[in-house]
Design a protein around this motif. Structure first.
Motif, PDB file in Angstrom:
ATOM      1  N   VAL A  40      -1.755  10.207  13.579  1.00  6.84           N
ATOM      2  CA  VAL A  40      -1.118  11.412  14.116  1.00  6.84           C
ATOM      3  C   VAL A  40      -0.455  12.180  12.975  1.00  6.84           C
ATOM      4  CG1 VAL A  40      -0.687  10.316  16.357  1.00  6.84           C
ATOM      5  CG2 VAL A  40       1.086  10.253  14.586  1.00  6.84           C
ATOM      6  N   GLN A  41      -0.279  13.461  13.197  1.00  6.41           N
ATOM      7  CA  GLN A  41       0.524  14.279  12.289  1.00  6.41           C
ATOM      8  C   GLN A  41       1.798  14.744  12.983  1.00  6.41           C
ATOM      9  OE1 GLN A  41      -1.586  17.415  10.294  1.00  6.41           O
ATOM     10  NE2 GLN A  41       0.210  18.075   9.127  1.00  6.41           N
ATOM     11  N   GLU A  42       1.674  15.078  14.272  1.00  3.71           N
ATOM     12  CA  GLU A  42       2.846  15.444  15.062  1.00  3.71           C
ATOM     13  C   GLU A  42       2.801  14.684  16.387  1.00  3.71           C
ATOM     14  OE1 GLU A  42       5.258  19.405  16.518  1.00  3.71           O
ATOM     15  OE2 GLU A  42       3.078  19.449  16.591  1.00  3.71           O
ATOM     16  N   LEU A  43       3.808  13.852  16.604  1.00  7.37           N
ATOM     17  CA  LEU A  43       3.885  13.064  17.833  1.00  7.37           C
ATOM     18  C   LEU A  43       5.123  13.477  18.613  1.00  7.37           C
ATOM     19  CD1 LEU A  43       2.978  10.700  19.644  1.00  7.37           C
ATOM     20  CD2 LEU A  43       4.344   9.185  18.192  1.00  7.37           C
ATOM     21  N   LEU A  44       4.922  13.825  19.873  1.00 10.56           N
ATOM     22  CA  LEU A  44       6.023  14.167  20.772  1.00 10.56           C
ATOM     23  C   LEU A  44       5.994  13.205  21.956  1.00 10.56           C
ATOM     24  CD1 LEU A  44       5.628  18.066  20.939  1.00 10.56           C
ATOM     25  CD2 LEU A  44       7.275  16.785  19.564  1.00 10.56           C
ATOM     26  N   LEU A  45       7.164  12.739  22.375  1.00 15.56           N
ATOM     27  CA  LEU A  45       7.215  11.858  23.538  1.00 15.56           C
ATOM     28  C   LEU A  45       8.590  11.941  24.182  1.00 15.56           C
ATOM     29  CD1 LEU A  45       8.925   9.018  22.706  1.00 15.56           C
ATOM     30  CD2 LEU A  45       6.888   8.700  21.320  1.00 15.56           C
ATOM     31  N   ASP A  46       8.636  11.595  25.454  1.00 19.36           N
ATOM     32  CA  ASP A  46       9.906  11.480  26.167  1.00 19.36           C
ATOM     33  C   ASP A  46      10.394  10.040  26.053  1.00 19.36           C
ATOM     34  OD1 ASP A  46       9.884  14.127  26.983  1.00 19.36           O
ATOM     35  OD2 ASP A  46       8.815  13.675  28.845  1.00 19.36           O
ATOM     36  N   VAL A  97       8.021  12.857  15.935  1.00 18.47           N
ATOM     37  CA  VAL A  97       7.680  12.266  14.635  1.00 18.47           C
ATOM     38  C   VAL A  97       6.754  13.240  13.928  1.00 18.47           C
ATOM     39  CG1 VAL A  97       6.703  10.312  13.399  1.00 18.47           C
ATOM     40  CG2 VAL A  97       7.870   9.930  15.578  1.00 18.47           C
ATOM     41  N   LEU A  98       7.220  13.765  12.804  1.00 20.31           N
ATOM     42  CA  LEU A  98       6.431  14.715  12.023  1.00 20.31           C
ATOM     43  C   LEU A  98       5.976  14.055  10.727  1.00 20.31           C
ATOM     44  CD1 LEU A  98       8.544  17.986  12.432  1.00 20.31           C
ATOM     45  CD2 LEU A  98       6.450  17.347  13.643  1.00 20.31           C
ATOM     46  N   CYS A  99       4.663  14.087  10.486  1.00 25.36           N
ATOM     47  CA  CYS A  99       4.085  13.511   9.274  1.00 25.36           C
ATOM     48  C   CYS A  99       3.485  14.620   8.421  1.00 25.36           C
ATOM     49  CB  CYS A  99       3.002  12.489   9.629  1.00 25.36           C
ATOM     50  SG  CYS A  99       3.564  11.129  10.688  1.00 25.36           S
ATOM     51  N   GLU A 100       3.400  14.373   7.135  1.00 21.90           N
ATOM     52  CA  GLU A 100       2.848  15.377   6.222  1.00 21.90           C
ATOM     53  C   GLU A 100       1.342  15.527   6.395  1.00 21.90           C
ATOM     54  OE1 GLU A 100       4.146  13.823   2.530  1.00 21.90           O
ATOM     55  OE2 GLU A 100       6.156  14.692   2.663  1.00 21.90           O
ATOM     56  N   LEU A 116       0.843  -1.186   0.000  1.00 22.84           N
ATOM     57  CA  LEU A 116       0.000   0.000   0.000  1.00 22.84           C
ATOM     58  C   LEU A 116       0.878   1.236   0.000  1.00 22.84           C
ATOM     59  CD1 LEU A 116      -2.975   1.007   0.273  1.00 22.84           C
ATOM     60  CD2 LEU A 116      -2.573   1.112   2.732  1.00 22.84           C
ATOM     61  N   ILE A 117       0.651   2.108  -0.944  1.00 22.08           N
ATOM     62  CA  ILE A 117       1.377   3.374  -1.015  1.00 22.08           C
ATOM     63  C   ILE A 117       0.616   4.404  -0.188  1.00 22.08           C
ATOM     64  CG2 ILE A 117       2.343   5.140  -2.515  1.00 22.08           C
ATOM     65  CD1 ILE A 117       3.521   2.371  -2.925  1.00 22.08           C
ATOM     66  N   VAL A 118       1.270   4.934   0.840  1.00 25.78           N
ATOM     67  CA  VAL A 118       0.596   5.916   1.696  1.00 25.78           C
ATOM     68  C   VAL A 118       0.917   7.327   1.198  1.00 25.78           C
ATOM     69  CG1 VAL A 118       0.610   4.394   3.692  1.00 25.78           C
ATOM     70  CG2 VAL A 118       2.533   5.919   3.324  1.00 25.78           C
ATOM     71  N   PRO A 119      -0.054   8.240   1.279  1.00 23.63           N
ATOM     72  CA  PRO A 119       0.154   9.585   0.733  1.00 23.63           C
ATOM     73  C   PRO A 119       1.067  10.455   1.590  1.00 23.63           C
ATOM     74  CG  PRO A 119      -2.000   9.426   1.758  1.00 23.63           C
ATOM     75  CD  PRO A 119      -1.433   8.036   1.759  1.00 23.63           C
ATOM     76  N   SER A 120       1.230  10.119   2.868  1.00 22.28           N
ATOM     77  CA  SER A 120       2.015  10.964   3.758  1.00 22.28           C
ATOM     78  C   SER A 120       3.267  10.240   4.240  1.00 22.28           C
ATOM     79  CB  SER A 120       1.174  11.383   4.974  1.00 22.28           C
ATOM     80  OG  SER A 120       0.024  12.097   4.564  1.00 22.28           O
ATOM     81  N   ALA A 121       4.351  10.977   4.344  1.00 23.91           N
ATOM     82  CA  ALA A 121       5.591  10.433   4.894  1.00 23.91           C
ATOM     83  C   ALA A 121       5.815  11.023   6.278  1.00 23.91           C
ATOM     84  CB  ALA A 121       6.764  10.759   3.981  1.00 23.91           C
ATOM     85  N   CYS A 122       6.486  10.247   7.149  1.00 26.77           N
ATOM     86  CA  CYS A 122       6.759  10.691   8.512  1.00 26.77           C
ATOM     87  C   CYS A 122       8.263  10.657   8.769  1.00 26.77           C
ATOM     88  CB  CYS A 122       6.045   9.798   9.520  1.00 26.77           C
ATOM     89  SG  CYS A 122       4.237   9.765   9.347  1.00 26.77           S
ATOM     90  N   THR A 123       8.740  11.652   9.501  1.00 30.35           N
ATOM     91  CA  THR A 123      10.167  11.765   9.800  1.00 30.35           C
ATOM     92  C   THR A 123      10.382  11.785  11.303  1.00 30.35           C
ATOM     93  OG1 THR A 123      10.515  13.050   7.775  1.00 30.35           O
ATOM     94  CG2 THR A 123      12.245  13.124   9.443  1.00 30.35           C
ATOM     95  N   PRO A 124      11.140  10.799  11.834  1.00 38.49           N
ATOM     96  CA  PRO A 124      11.431  10.801  13.269  1.00 38.49           C
ATOM     97  C   PRO A 124      12.734  11.538  13.565  1.00 38.49           C
ATOM     98  CG  PRO A 124      12.152   8.740  12.318  1.00 38.49           C
ATOM     99  CD  PRO A 124      11.589   9.566  11.178  1.00 38.49           C
TER     100      PRO A 124
END
Length: 207
Positions: free
Chosen positions: A169-175, A77-80, A34-42
């Motif tokens: 999620v589009q923006e994930l923040l965690l410790d 983790v930032l996703c488009e 499956l090709i997903v439309p959004s990419a995520c960068t950690p």
């Protein structure tokens, strides 16, 4: 002559049937995805590096492990766009930890396990809203509440009211809490300098 001809014809027919049977032995290969439309960068704060500096062997316990540090990194983790994801870890020093639930710090002389560290997720926030960390063995189902991030375990986040289902999620923040220990030294050769050599790869998995 007729009997010989019939016999030859029967043999030819059997050979043909045998050849046809072998030719029909096939197997199917299916390629899916499956090709997903959004990419995520950690990313990790401090470049993902925890440096314990120099530690004297005399300061380490001989008969039980010595905790040499408790550090917290911020993982982002930032996703488009809104994307359903999980995070998976791989211990790049696999086999050098005394436990499958921890990550290794490398080997001394090829056999002596220097120590270990474990990862723990705390205070996850998805798109500005507090969420809870969940885990799955296969990244597909049977999600459950979990804070400790063991090697190969799939981690995701869920709404506070439903821990059984990941949320996009589009923006994930965690410790990311990292606790590091050196094993009891009565079984370690510390007559020379030893490099603390922990390494793990954290990967975004699209669900």
């Amino acid at each position: 002559m007729n009997k010989l001809f019939v016999g030859a014809l029967t043999s030819a027919t059997l050979l043909l049937a045998s050849t046809t049977t072998f030719a029909a032995s096939t197997v199917d290969l299916t390629v899916t995805g499956l090709i997903v439309p959004s990419a995520c960068t950690p990313s990790l704060s401090s470049g993902g590096v925890i440096d314990h500096g120099k530690i004297s062997a005399k300061d380490l316990n001989t008969d039980n492990p010595t905790v040499i540090g408790n550090h917290t990194l911020t993982m982002t983790v930032l996703c488009e766009g809104q994307t359903l994801i999980a995070l998976q870890s791989e211990d790049n020093r696999k086999g050098s930890s005394i436990s499958n639930s921890d990550y290794g710090l490398g080997l001394i002389n090829g056999t002596e396990k220097l120590g270990h560290y474990h990862l723990r997720i705390a205070n996850p926030i998805a798109d500005g809203v507090p969420v809870q960390s969940i885990a799955s063995q296969n990244g597909q189902d049977n999600w459950y509440l979990e804070r400790f991030w063991d090697p190969t375990l799939y981690m995701s986040v869920a709404d506070m009211s439903d821990p059984a289902q990941p949320v996009p999620v589009q923006e994930l923040l965690l410790d990311l809490q990292v606790d590091t220990s050196i094993n009891r030294t009565d079984g370690l050769d510390l007559s020379n300098e030893v490099q603390i050599d922990g390494s793990a790869t954290l990967t975004v998995i699209y669900l």
